[in-house]
Design a protein around this motif. Structure first.
Motif, PDB file in Angstrom:
ATOM      1  N   THR A  64     -59.490  42.131 138.214  1.00  0.00           N
ATOM      2  CA  THR A  64     -58.755  43.359 137.889  1.00  0.00           C
ATOM      3  C   THR A  64     -59.613  44.620 138.021  1.00  0.00           C
ATOM      4  OG1 THR A  64     -59.243  43.046 135.526  1.00  0.00           O
ATOM      5  CG2 THR A  64     -57.155  42.163 136.347  1.00  0.00           C
ATOM      6  N   GLU A 118     -58.560  47.508 144.826  1.00  0.00           N
ATOM      7  CA  GLU A 118     -57.272  47.022 145.315  1.00  0.00           C
ATOM      8  C   GLU A 118     -57.358  46.834 146.819  1.00  0.00           C
ATOM      9  OE1 GLU A 118     -53.875  49.205 144.135  1.00  0.00           O
ATOM     10  OE2 GLU A 118     -54.435  49.284 142.009  1.00  0.00           O
ATOM     11  N   ASP A 119     -56.998  45.657 147.259  1.00  0.00           N
ATOM     12  CA  ASP A 119     -57.169  45.318 148.668  1.00  0.00           C
ATOM     13  C   ASP A 119     -56.390  44.037 148.932  1.00  0.00           C
ATOM     14  OD1 ASP A 119     -59.328  45.952 151.082  1.00  0.00           O
ATOM     15  OD2 ASP A 119     -58.844  43.819 150.966  1.00  0.00           O
ATOM     16  N   ARG A 155     -58.248  41.049 147.773  1.00  0.00           N
ATOM     17  CA  ARG A 155     -58.210  40.758 146.335  1.00  0.00           C
ATOM     18  C   ARG A 155     -56.991  39.915 145.997  1.00  0.00           C
ATOM     19  NH1 ARG A 155     -57.704  45.160 141.445  1.00  0.00           N
ATOM     20  NH2 ARG A 155     -55.503  44.944 141.992  1.00  0.00           N
ATOM     21  N   ASP A 156     -55.874  40.201 146.623  1.00  0.00           N
ATOM     22  CA  ASP A 156     -54.665  39.408 146.382  1.00  0.00           C
ATOM     23  C   ASP A 156     -54.863  37.963 146.849  1.00  0.00           C
ATOM     24  OD1 ASP A 156     -53.468  41.704 145.413  1.00  0.00           O
ATOM     25  OD2 ASP A 156     -52.538  42.211 147.341  1.00  0.00           O
TER      26      ASP A 156
END
Length: 331
Positions: free
Chosen positions: A308, A312-313, A316-317
């Motif tokens: 977390t 954000e990318d 990362r997901d």
């Protein structure tokens, strides 16, 4: 372009990082060569080209790219990680007297123990050469410490084996050594290379550590829940008298009669027909298998939580999905 046919998260990640992974493969082939000892590339190629997900170097590449790294030293770092991993596999197969890995005969079976040990040593030396090419003393320290921790974990496992006094604390020390140390080093070192904040370097370590522990706990649980679909024979760890988490939990809850059973089967190596079935019944009665399942899910949750604070990318997901995938077969 991302391969739309890749559905599993590690396959999607591999497709996303295809160019970087190809560069790692090329460097592996170059650096495993030896001008004076042709057996070195023969033995190394047998294991390196046997398949496998290349998960550890992939984590290095992914973490670096997610953190915005645009250089090429992440390829060097990922290759070093893969060489350390391959060296440990060669050594493990000698220690465990294994005859098969990834569906193929082990190197120690095809050649001999001496070749496996020495080629493993060569790969470790190559890994340290690669580490210096990153020009980062901190990265060198992270991977050196991980290498020491891996060996320490293997030796601790030897002393804990067949000892029904082995505790969960000792078990997790072994797991952190034999499995999680290289996962966490792979992600932490990539963060250092990318120059991210200390908070994010710590988060990358936490992700790799928790993912590695979840990975091993699932593997230990599938020894009792496995079958043809999982590629594991039910009860191999029991027959080998390995003190894994389900057995440790069952022993901790055992009455006198059950403790005598574990002492006979695990410490004294006196295993008889029907003992595996009884072991499974005892573990089920005390909820040891379900508790182990919950432990694995908990570690996967810790891995996801660590993400977390990272950028954000899309990567990362995918790392989030990999944590879910590790525990998918027991969910």
């Amino acid at each position: 372009m991302l391969d739309q046919k890749a559905h599993k998260p590690h396959e999607r990640l591999a497709a996303h990082l295809r160019d970087d992974l190809n560069a790692v493969d090329a460097m592996i082939r170059t650096r495993m060569a030896s001008a004076h000892a042709p057996r070195i590339p023969e033995v190394t190629a047998h294991l390196v080209e046997a398949g496998g997900k290349r998960l550890r170097p992939m984590l290095t590449l992914a973490a670096a790219r997610m953190c915005g790294y645009e250089g090429d030293k992440h390829v060097i770092l990922a290759t070093a990680i893969e060489f350390i991993h391959t060296a440990t596999l060669l050594h493990d197969d000698v220690v465990d007297e294994s005859a098969q890995r990834r569906g193929r005969p082990t190197a120690n079976l095809l050649w001999d123990n001496k070749s496996s040990v020495l080629v493993g040593d060569y790969l470790l030396a190559r890994a340290f050469q690669l580490m210096t090419d990153t020009e980062s003393l901190r990265i060198l320290a992270v991977l050196s410490n991980a290498s020491a921790t891996i060996t320490e974990g293997e030796v601790l496992q030897l002393t804990a084996a067949q000892d029904i006094g082995t505790t969960e604390e000792i078990y997790f020390k072994v797991v952190r050594g034999k499995t999680a140390a290289l996962f966490s080093a792979a992600t932490e070192a990539a963060g250092i290379l990318a120059g991210v904040s200390e908070e994010q370097v710590e988060a990358l370590y936490d992700y790799g550590d928790a993912l590695g522990i979840a990975f091993q706990v699932v593997d230990d649980l599938l020894d009792f829940w496995g079958g043809e679909a999982t590629g594991k024979n039910v009860g191999d760890d029991f027959r080998d008298r390995k003190m894994t988490l389900p057995i440790i939990k069952a022993i901790a809850a055992a009455d006198a009669e059950e403790r005598a059973f574990w002492k006979r089967t695990m410490e004294k190596a006196d295993q008889r027909d029907g003992d595996l079935e009884r072991a499974l019944e005892i573990m089920d009665r005390h909820g040891a298998l379900e508790e182990t399942r919950q432990a694995a899910l908990g570690w996967a949750d810790k891995a996801k939580a660590a993400l977390t604070s990272l950028p954000e990318d899309p990567i990362r997901d995918m790392l989030h999905d990999i944590a879910d995938y590790v525990v998918e077969r027991i969910s």
